[in-house]
Design an enzyme around this catalytic site. Structure first.
Site, mmCIF file in Angstrom:
data_model
loop_
_atom_site.group_PDB
_atom_site.id
_atom_site.type_symbol
_atom_site.label_atom_id
_atom_site.label_comp_id
_atom_site.label_asym_id
_atom_site.label_seq_id
_atom_site.Cartn_x
_atom_site.Cartn_y
_atom_site.Cartn_z
ATOM 1 C CD GLN A 95 -49.041 42.417 54.779
ATOM 2 O OE1 GLN A 95 -49.549 42.057 55.837
ATOM 3 N NE2 GLN A 95 -47.921 41.890 54.310
ATOM 4 C CB CYS A 107 -46.138 37.356 59.353
ATOM 5 S SG CYS A 107 -45.928 35.906 58.311
#
Length: 414
Positions: free
Chosen positions: A235, A370
């Site tokens: 991430q 996402c």
């Protein structure tokens, strides 16, 4: 040049206006503004694309861009890409992201859901600024031109823009960025700032690198350390891994969780979310992480070694689920009591994976997304197959961009 009244936000970091009955998607604007815009794409009969070149009536939510090299004061072809919401007050950015997610769920899943996009807990992201949304990127790519100069691509193009600053980067990467240097023969410069150890500059050659030992790094989340390849996926936001760990742990319904069931972490990477499940429910929990990248799976196996019931499988998720369906009733019975965590790529899980998961019929799914449109599409597909959206959180893991992260629980309806 045309004048436009900006109506609303659209997915993808652009805004909607109309000109002579035609929809125009406009960059670098804010709903409620009147702007002068240059049409950049008239190739579509139904809509045009345009770039703001002058703000005629500004929104009260407009601010000086956090990245001067991306400002509307520059010609569109010279604006650095990657901070398309940087001209908008940070609280309004989150409202706009919530609008996009809410509208996608309404249109594609038939759900009317209140969406509030929360900032990252500052305790999880030391050094990042909640006030202006800077200082959070731990990974960054700078492209290299034919003359060896480096910079990001211009917005919505492959033109390299030389810059003197990278404000979204964590301070140690910003200090390390070779913005004035030249790198002839390279195609890109990658910068990585892991949470353990020193930041690094990695030069990517135009030619394919020979195979060999790949450098690894370590990332720490709470008290746990994960090993992964230096160029492997992790991430980007400094606080993202801890934020998603907490969200997954809290969104799993403990009353539905069976530690002895065939629990899974799909698209599992190096085991971050499988570890989140294990840390909440104990070292005897049974969980399988599935990832198509063999190197990531190798790391996941090591990162999850303390859990006796954990295993890491290298496979494409759609093929893996197809094999489970072909294994017969015994395996499927274990899955019916299971919790499935899935964190698909930006394109989402898709119809094939959704159909196979619905046929396996796990008790609950925790979906990390996402992309709001791909997520809403998948939620709609799950609803058609007997799952309902039971809980939803949205987090601003990408300040000053249009991206937003959502974590949701879907429950099988008996």
């Amino acid at each position: 040049m045309i004048e436009l009244e900006i109506e609303r936000v659209a997915h993808g970091g652009v805004f909607v206006a109309r000109h002579d009955g035609r929809v125009v998607f406009v960059a670098d604007a804010i709903p409620g503004e009147r702007v002068a815009a240059r049409v950049s794409d008239q190739g579509k009969e139904r809509f045009w694309r345009a770039e703001t070149v002058e703000v005629l009536e500004a929104s009260p939510d407009r601010r000086e861009h956090v990245w001067s090299e991306a400002s509307v004061d520059r010609a569109p072809e010279r604006r650095a890409g990657g901070a398309e919401f940087g001209h908008i007050r940070i609280e309004r950015q989150r409202e706009l992201k919530g609008e996009v997610l809410r509208e996608a769920l309404s249109r594609m899943a038939g759900l009317e859901v209140a969406v509030e996009v929360a900032p990252v807990d500052p305790a999880l992201a030391p050094g990042a600024s909640l006030d202006d949304g800077t200082g959070w990127r731990t990974r960054m790519r700078l492209h290299v031109g034919a003359d060896g100069r480096v910079g990001p691509y211009a917005a919505r193009s492959h033109t390299i823009v030389p810059v003197a600053s990278v404000p979204l980067a964590v301070p140690e990467l910003a200090a390390l960025s070779p913005l004035g240097d030249r790198f002839p023969g390279a195609s890109a410069i990658d910068l990585v700032a892991p949470s353990v150890g020193d930041p690094a500059i990695v030069m990517a050659s135009v030619e394919r690198m020979p195979r060999g030992v790949r450098p690894t790094i370590e990332e720490r989340v709470g008290d746990r350390t994960f090993r992964l390849d230096r160029d492997g996926f992790w991430q980007v936001h400094r606080g993202a891994a801890a934020t998603l760990t907490r969200a997954v742990q809290e969104l799993i319904d403990g009353d539905l969780f069976d530690p002895r069931a065939a629990n899974h972490d799909l698209y599992g990477g190096v085991g971050l979310l499988a570890a989140a499940v294990g840390d909440r429910f104990g070292e005897t929990v049974r969980i399988t992480t599935v990832e198509s990248d063999a190197r990531a799976t190798e790391h996941a196996g090591a990162n999850l070694a303390e859990w006796l019931g954990a295993r890491a499988v290298t496979a494409r998720v759609d093929r893996y689920l197809a094999e489970l369906l072909s294994d017969g009733a015994a395996e499927r019975a274990g899955l019916r009591d299971a919790t499935i965590v899935l964190d698909p790529p930006r394109a989402g899980a898709g119809r094939e994976v959704v159909e196979r998961l619905a046929e396996l019929r796990p008790r609950q799914l925790v979906y990390v997304a996402c992309d709001p449109v791909a997520f809403a599409r998948d939620v709609g597909l799950f609803r058609e197959r007997g799952y309902e959206l039971d809980a939803l959180r949205a987090v601003d893991l990408f300040p000053n961009t249009h991206h937003v992260e959502a974590v949701a629980r879907l429950r099988a309806i008996v």
